[in-house]
Design a protein around this motif. Structure first.
Motif, PDB file in Angstrom:
ATOM      1  N   GLU A   1       0.988   7.050  17.329  1.00 11.82           N
ATOM      2  CA  GLU A   1       2.137   7.481  16.514  1.00 11.82           C
ATOM      3  C   GLU A   1       2.100   6.831  15.125  1.00 11.82           C
ATOM      4  O   GLU A   1       2.440   7.460  14.121  1.00 11.82           O
ATOM      5  CB  GLU A   1       3.464   7.105  17.185  1.00 11.82           C
ATOM      6  CG  GLU A   1       3.660   7.606  18.593  1.00 11.82           C
ATOM      7  CD  GLU A   1       3.036   6.687  19.646  1.00 11.82           C
ATOM      8  OE1 GLU A   1       3.261   5.467  19.635  1.00 11.82           O
ATOM      9  OE2 GLU A   1       2.291   7.238  20.475  1.00 11.82           O
ATOM     10  N   GLU A   2       1.676   5.559  15.073  1.00 13.28           N
ATOM     11  CA  GLU A   2       1.600   4.848  13.793  1.00 13.28           C
ATOM     12  C   GLU A   2       0.522   5.453  12.902  1.00 13.28           C
ATOM     13  O   GLU A   2       0.718   5.614  11.691  1.00 13.28           O
ATOM     14  CB  GLU A   2       1.328   3.356  14.031  1.00 13.28           C
ATOM     15  CG  GLU A   2       2.461   2.639  14.735  1.00 13.28           C
ATOM     16  CD  GLU A   2       2.095   1.230  15.160  1.00 13.28           C
ATOM     17  OE1 GLU A   2       2.969   0.342  15.021  1.00 13.28           O
ATOM     18  OE2 GLU A   2       0.958   1.010  15.631  1.00 13.28           O
ATOM     19  N   VAL A   3      -0.603   5.806  13.498  1.00 14.74           N
ATOM     20  CA  VAL A   3      -1.697   6.418  12.732  1.00 14.74           C
ATOM     21  C   VAL A   3      -1.257   7.785  12.218  1.00 14.74           C
ATOM     22  O   VAL A   3      -1.514   8.136  11.060  1.00 14.74           O
ATOM     23  CB  VAL A   3      -2.983   6.525  13.578  1.00 14.74           C
ATOM     24  CG1 VAL A   3      -4.057   7.300  12.842  1.00 14.74           C
ATOM     25  CG2 VAL A   3      -3.482   5.152  13.959  1.00 14.74           C
ATOM     26  N   GLN A   4      -0.588   8.555  13.057  1.00 19.58           N
ATOM     27  CA  GLN A   4      -0.111   9.865  12.625  1.00 19.58           C
ATOM     28  C   GLN A   4       0.879   9.733  11.468  1.00 19.58           C
ATOM     29  O   GLN A   4       0.862  10.530  10.537  1.00 19.58           O
ATOM     30  CB  GLN A   4       0.517  10.625  13.806  1.00 19.58           C
ATOM     31  CG  GLN A   4      -0.476  11.008  14.892  1.00 19.58           C
ATOM     32  CD  GLN A   4      -1.685  11.753  14.363  1.00 19.58           C
ATOM     33  OE1 GLN A   4      -1.572  12.648  13.519  1.00 19.58           O
ATOM     34  NE2 GLN A   4      -2.861  11.376  14.842  1.00 19.58           N
ATOM     35  N   ALA A   5       1.708   8.697  11.500  1.00 12.62           N
ATOM     36  CA  ALA A   5       2.654   8.457  10.405  1.00 12.62           C
ATOM     37  C   ALA A   5       1.905   8.105   9.116  1.00 12.62           C
ATOM     38  O   ALA A   5       2.280   8.565   8.025  1.00 12.62           O
ATOM     39  CB  ALA A   5       3.627   7.340  10.778  1.00 12.62           C
ATOM     40  N   LEU A   6       0.845   7.299   9.234  1.00 11.00           N
ATOM     41  CA  LEU A   6       0.026   6.973   8.056  1.00 11.00           C
ATOM     42  C   LEU A   6      -0.627   8.224   7.482  1.00 11.00           C
ATOM     43  O   LEU A   6      -0.638   8.433   6.263  1.00 11.00           O
ATOM     44  CB  LEU A   6      -1.061   5.958   8.425  1.00 11.00           C
ATOM     45  CG  LEU A   6      -0.664   4.501   8.529  1.00 11.00           C
ATOM     46  CD1 LEU A   6      -1.807   3.674   9.106  1.00 11.00           C
ATOM     47  CD2 LEU A   6      -0.265   3.956   7.176  1.00 11.00           C
ATOM     48  N   ILE A   7      -1.173   9.034   8.357  1.00 13.36           N
ATOM     49  CA  ILE A   7      -1.839  10.265   7.908  1.00 13.36           C
ATOM     50  C   ILE A   7      -0.832  11.182   7.214  1.00 13.36           C
ATOM     51  O   ILE A   7      -1.123  11.772   6.176  1.00 13.36           O
ATOM     52  CB  ILE A   7      -2.525  10.970   9.102  1.00 13.36           C
ATOM     53  CG1 ILE A   7      -3.728  10.134   9.562  1.00 13.36           C
ATOM     54  CG2 ILE A   7      -2.962  12.375   8.727  1.00 13.36           C
ATOM     55  CD1 ILE A   7      -4.359  10.579  10.861  1.00 13.36           C
TER      56      ILE A   7
END
Length: 143
Positions: free
Chosen positions: A111-117
């Motif tokens: 979820e954190e990576v998706q938010a960064l992307i």
């Protein structure tokens, strides 16, 4: 006699007792020490404070290198006093450097990576973030 000279004499006396790979490591540490003002100082004039200052400065550069250099300094000063190369051992009151505990690596959640992307405003930035996450590569390796 300089600290570097004393280190060379010590290593020469020890090289038959230790593995060749260890001798090579010790030679590298001794080479580093001899490149410094400390290594070119008169071994008889060295004080505990001089050694402590040298090690502290080396820790700022690299803790592991400093630990390696203490592996040759401590026994070399002991050897120097035992063989009469120097009158006193300034290393006697210096404690060994401790191993630094490893810091746990925090891994991003999906979820954190998706938010960064989602925050990346260009497609190529999104790709870099995704690639770094999936491969574990550093930024310098990616660019």
């Amino acid at each position: 006699m300089t600290v570097g000279d004393m280190l060379d004499i010590w290593l020469f006396s020890k090289q038959r007792e230790i593995k060749p790979s260890t001798v090579d490591d010790y030679r590298r540490y001794i080479h580093n020490i001899k490149q410094s003002d400390f290594g070119n100082s008169d071994a008889e004039e060295i004080t505990t404070m001089d050694i402590d200052k040298y090690i502290t400065n080396r820790c700022k550069y690299s803790y592991n290198v400093a630990r390696g250099e203490t592996k040759v300094l401590r026994p070399a000063f002991f050897y120097g006093t035992q063989r009469g190369l120097i009158q006193h051992n300034p290393y006697t009151n210096i404690k060994a450097l401790k191993e630094i505990p490893k810091i746990a690596i925090e891994i991003y959640k999906d979820e954190e990576v998706q938010a960064l992307i989602a925050c990346a405003n260009k497609e190529w930035k999104q790709f870099i973030i995704e690639l770094a996450y999936r491969t574990g590569m550093r930024i310098g390796e990616l660019l």
